[in-house]
Design a protein around this motif. Structure first.
Motif, PDB file in Angstrom:
ATOM      1  N   SER A  33      13.195   3.654  -5.062  1.00 45.62           N
ATOM      2  CA  SER A  33      14.261   3.064  -5.888  1.00 45.62           C
ATOM      3  C   SER A  33      15.630   3.619  -5.470  1.00 45.62           C
ATOM      4  CB  SER A  33      13.999   3.301  -7.370  1.00 45.62           C
ATOM      5  OG  SER A  33      14.061   4.678  -7.681  1.00 45.62           O
ATOM      6  N   LEU A  34      15.683   4.900  -5.116  1.00 46.16           N
ATOM      7  CA  LEU A  34      16.950   5.485  -4.650  1.00 46.16           C
ATOM      8  C   LEU A  34      17.387   4.878  -3.315  1.00 46.16           C
ATOM      9  CD1 LEU A  34      16.559   9.305  -5.430  1.00 46.16           C
ATOM     10  CD2 LEU A  34      18.164   7.700  -6.465  1.00 46.16           C
ATOM     11  N   SER A  35      16.409   4.552  -2.482  1.00 48.29           N
ATOM     12  CA  SER A  35      16.767   4.005  -1.170  1.00 48.29           C
ATOM     13  C   SER A  35      17.251   2.567  -1.267  1.00 48.29           C
ATOM     14  CB  SER A  35      15.580   4.099  -0.213  1.00 48.29           C
ATOM     15  OG  SER A  35      14.559   3.207  -0.601  1.00 48.29           O
ATOM     16  N   GLN A  36      17.007   1.907  -2.388  1.00 50.11           N
ATOM     17  CA  GLN A  36      17.467   0.535  -2.592  1.00 50.11           C
ATOM     18  C   GLN A  36      18.932   0.480  -3.028  1.00 50.11           C
ATOM     19  OE1 GLN A  36      15.706  -2.333  -2.178  1.00 50.11           O
ATOM     20  NE2 GLN A  36      13.894  -1.251  -1.477  1.00 50.11           N
ATOM     21  N   GLU A  37      19.416   1.562  -3.624  1.00 47.83           N
ATOM     22  CA  GLU A  37      20.785   1.580  -4.140  1.00 47.83           C
ATOM     23  C   GLU A  37      21.783   1.711  -2.995  1.00 47.83           C
ATOM     24  OE1 GLU A  37      21.205   4.674  -7.051  1.00 47.83           O
ATOM     25  OE2 GLU A  37      19.420   4.027  -8.147  1.00 47.83           O
ATOM     26  N   CYS A  69       2.947  11.018   1.642  1.00 44.60           N
ATOM     27  CA  CYS A  69       4.321  10.963   1.122  1.00 44.60           C
ATOM     28  C   CYS A  69       5.333  11.181   2.239  1.00 44.60           C
ATOM     29  CB  CYS A  69       4.513  12.003   0.023  1.00 44.60           C
ATOM     30  SG  CYS A  69       3.544  11.670  -1.466  1.00 44.60           S
ATOM     31  N   TYR A  70       5.038  12.117   3.133  1.00 46.27           N
ATOM     32  CA  TYR A  70       5.942  12.361   4.245  1.00 46.27           C
ATOM     33  C   TYR A  70       6.023  11.138   5.163  1.00 46.27           C
ATOM     34  CZ  TYR A  70       5.914  17.279   2.901  1.00 46.27           C
ATOM     35  OH  TYR A  70       6.034  18.460   2.208  1.00 46.27           O
ATOM     36  N   LEU A 120       8.943   6.115   6.817  1.00 45.43           N
ATOM     37  CA  LEU A 120       8.868   4.664   7.014  1.00 45.43           C
ATOM     38  C   LEU A 120       9.760   3.870   6.061  1.00 45.43           C
ATOM     39  CD1 LEU A 120       5.031   4.169   7.590  1.00 45.43           C
ATOM     40  CD2 LEU A 120       6.860   4.079   9.299  1.00 45.43           C
ATOM     41  N   LEU A 121      10.247   4.514   5.026  1.00 45.02           N
ATOM     42  CA  LEU A 121      11.011   3.815   3.984  1.00 45.02           C
ATOM     43  C   LEU A 121      12.223   3.038   4.521  1.00 45.02           C
ATOM     44  CD1 LEU A 121      10.386   3.425   1.071  1.00 45.02           C
ATOM     45  CD2 LEU A 121      11.819   5.361   0.524  1.00 45.02           C
ATOM     46  N   PRO A 122      13.033   3.589   5.419  1.00 49.67           N
ATOM     47  CA  PRO A 122      14.156   2.791   5.942  1.00 49.67           C
ATOM     48  C   PRO A 122      13.683   1.518   6.662  1.00 49.67           C
ATOM     49  CG  PRO A 122      14.479   5.110   6.472  1.00 49.67           C
ATOM     50  CD  PRO A 122      13.101   4.973   5.909  1.00 49.67           C
ATOM     51  N   LEU A 123      12.606   1.626   7.422  1.00 49.65           N
ATOM     52  CA  LEU A 123      12.070   0.453   8.114  1.00 49.65           C
ATOM     53  C   LEU A 123      11.469  -0.534   7.103  1.00 49.65           C
ATOM     54  CD1 LEU A 123      10.330   2.242  11.132  1.00 49.65           C
ATOM     55  CD2 LEU A 123      12.488   0.999  11.149  1.00 49.65           C
ATOM     56  N   TYR A 124      10.848  -0.013   6.069  1.00 49.81           N
ATOM     57  CA  TYR A 124      10.283  -0.860   5.015  1.00 49.81           C
ATOM     58  C   TYR A 124      11.385  -1.654   4.320  1.00 49.81           C
ATOM     59  CZ  TYR A 124       8.246  -2.105   0.508  1.00 49.81           C
ATOM     60  OH  TYR A 124       7.844  -2.785  -0.615  1.00 49.81           O
ATOM     61  N   GLY A 162       6.618  10.170  -7.157  1.00 47.99           N
ATOM     62  CA  GLY A 162       7.716  10.713  -6.345  1.00 47.99           C
ATOM     63  C   GLY A 162       8.211   9.693  -5.320  1.00 47.99           C
ATOM     64  N   CYS A 163       7.280   8.978  -4.720  1.00 50.44           N
ATOM     65  CA  CYS A 163       7.672   7.968  -3.728  1.00 50.44           C
ATOM     66  C   CYS A 163       8.302   6.750  -4.399  1.00 50.44           C
ATOM     67  CB  CYS A 163       6.475   7.555  -2.871  1.00 50.44           C
ATOM     68  SG  CYS A 163       5.962   8.868  -1.727  1.00 50.44           S
ATOM     69  N   GLN A 164       7.899   6.453  -5.665  1.00 47.66           N
ATOM     70  CA  GLN A 164       8.544   5.366  -6.407  1.00 47.66           C
ATOM     71  C   GLN A 164      10.016   5.683  -6.631  1.00 47.66           C
ATOM     72  OE1 GLN A 164       6.398   4.835 -10.093  1.00 47.66           O
ATOM     73  NE2 GLN A 164       4.643   3.835  -9.078  1.00 47.66           N
ATOM     74  N   GLU A 165      10.302   6.927  -7.023  1.00 46.79           N
ATOM     75  CA  GLU A 165      11.699   7.348  -7.240  1.00 46.79           C
ATOM     76  C   GLU A 165      12.487   7.286  -5.934  1.00 46.79           C
ATOM     77  OE1 GLU A 165      11.911  11.167  -9.147  1.00 46.79           O
ATOM     78  OE2 GLU A 165      10.465  10.569 -10.692  1.00 46.79           O
ATOM     79  N   LEU A 166      11.864   7.752  -4.867  1.00 44.69           N
ATOM     80  CA  LEU A 166      12.518   7.729  -3.558  1.00 44.69           C
ATOM     81  C   LEU A 166      12.792   6.294  -3.104  1.00 44.69           C
ATOM     82  CD1 LEU A 166      13.522   9.561  -1.266  1.00 44.69           C
ATOM     83  CD2 LEU A 166      11.255   9.364  -0.249  1.00 44.69           C
TER      84      LEU A 166
END
Length: 189
Positions: free
Chosen positions: A43-47, A5-6, A11-15, A37-41
């Motif tokens: 979806s939040l990073s897409q907004e 998860c960490y 990596l989420l911004p690069l993803y 938890g990562c699904q919520e994160l």
């Protein structure tokens, strides 16, 4: 939250930008599917983030006027120093101290303004005017005074230009040093 998860969080911004390699993208997507938890994160990073306009309390016009006033003050100081050099170190006084002083004046003026025309004006004009005044007070013809003044002012100008060239070389060396330093930092990373 486990270690994966960490890693996904990092990596989420690069993803989201599509900057990950294909294998890493598949790994992140499979982890997001399996972790709530990562699904919520994700979806939040897409907004999109609402950005409020930034209001500055600084009056830019006032700040620019103050900067312009300071620069004008420095210009007056440099011109005054140039006139003092013209009076104290001129060949008219039988001194060859102008060689060093005008080289330094050209160097400092170029480092401050980074313009050769200003160096030329600050070194030529005061000498020309001082020489004209000095020649006209001694009993010489106007034409001789003008040509003699031009010659003396050009002689002083030559050494100011030499100082200007030294300043140019100093700035180029500094620029190359900064460029090499940036390249070394990039190589380290």
């Amino acid at each position: 939250m486990n270690n994966d998860c960490y890693i996904v969080e990092d990596l989420l911004p690069l993803y989201n930008e599509g900057l990950l390699q294909e294998e890493t993208t598949h790994w992140v997507e499979s982890h997001i599917k399996s972790c709530k938890g990562c699904q919520e994160l994700a979806s939040l990073s897409q907004e999109p983030i609402d950005q409020e306009p930034i209001h500055s309390s600084i009056d830019t016009e006032k700040m620019l006027r103050q900067i312009h006033l300071k620069l004008s003050f420095y210009q007056i100081i440099l011109i005054a120093i140039s006139f003092i050099f013209a009076m104290k170190t001129s060949l008219l006084n039988g001194s060859f101290g102008f060689i060093l002083t005008y080289t330094i004046l050209g160097l400092i003026t170029y480092l401050f303004y980074k313009r050769v025309t200003i160096v030329m004006v600050i070194s030529f004009l005061p000498n020309f005017l001082w020489s004209i005044v000095d020649s006209l007070t001694s009993e010489s013809t106007f034409l001789n005074a003008v040509f003699g003044s031009i010659f003396l002012a050009c002689l002083h100008l030559i050494f100011a230009i030499i100082g200007c060239l030294i300043g140019f070389l100093v700035l180029k060396l500094k620029e190359n040093g900064d460029k090499n330093e940036r390249e070394e930092k990039m190589d380290i990373r």
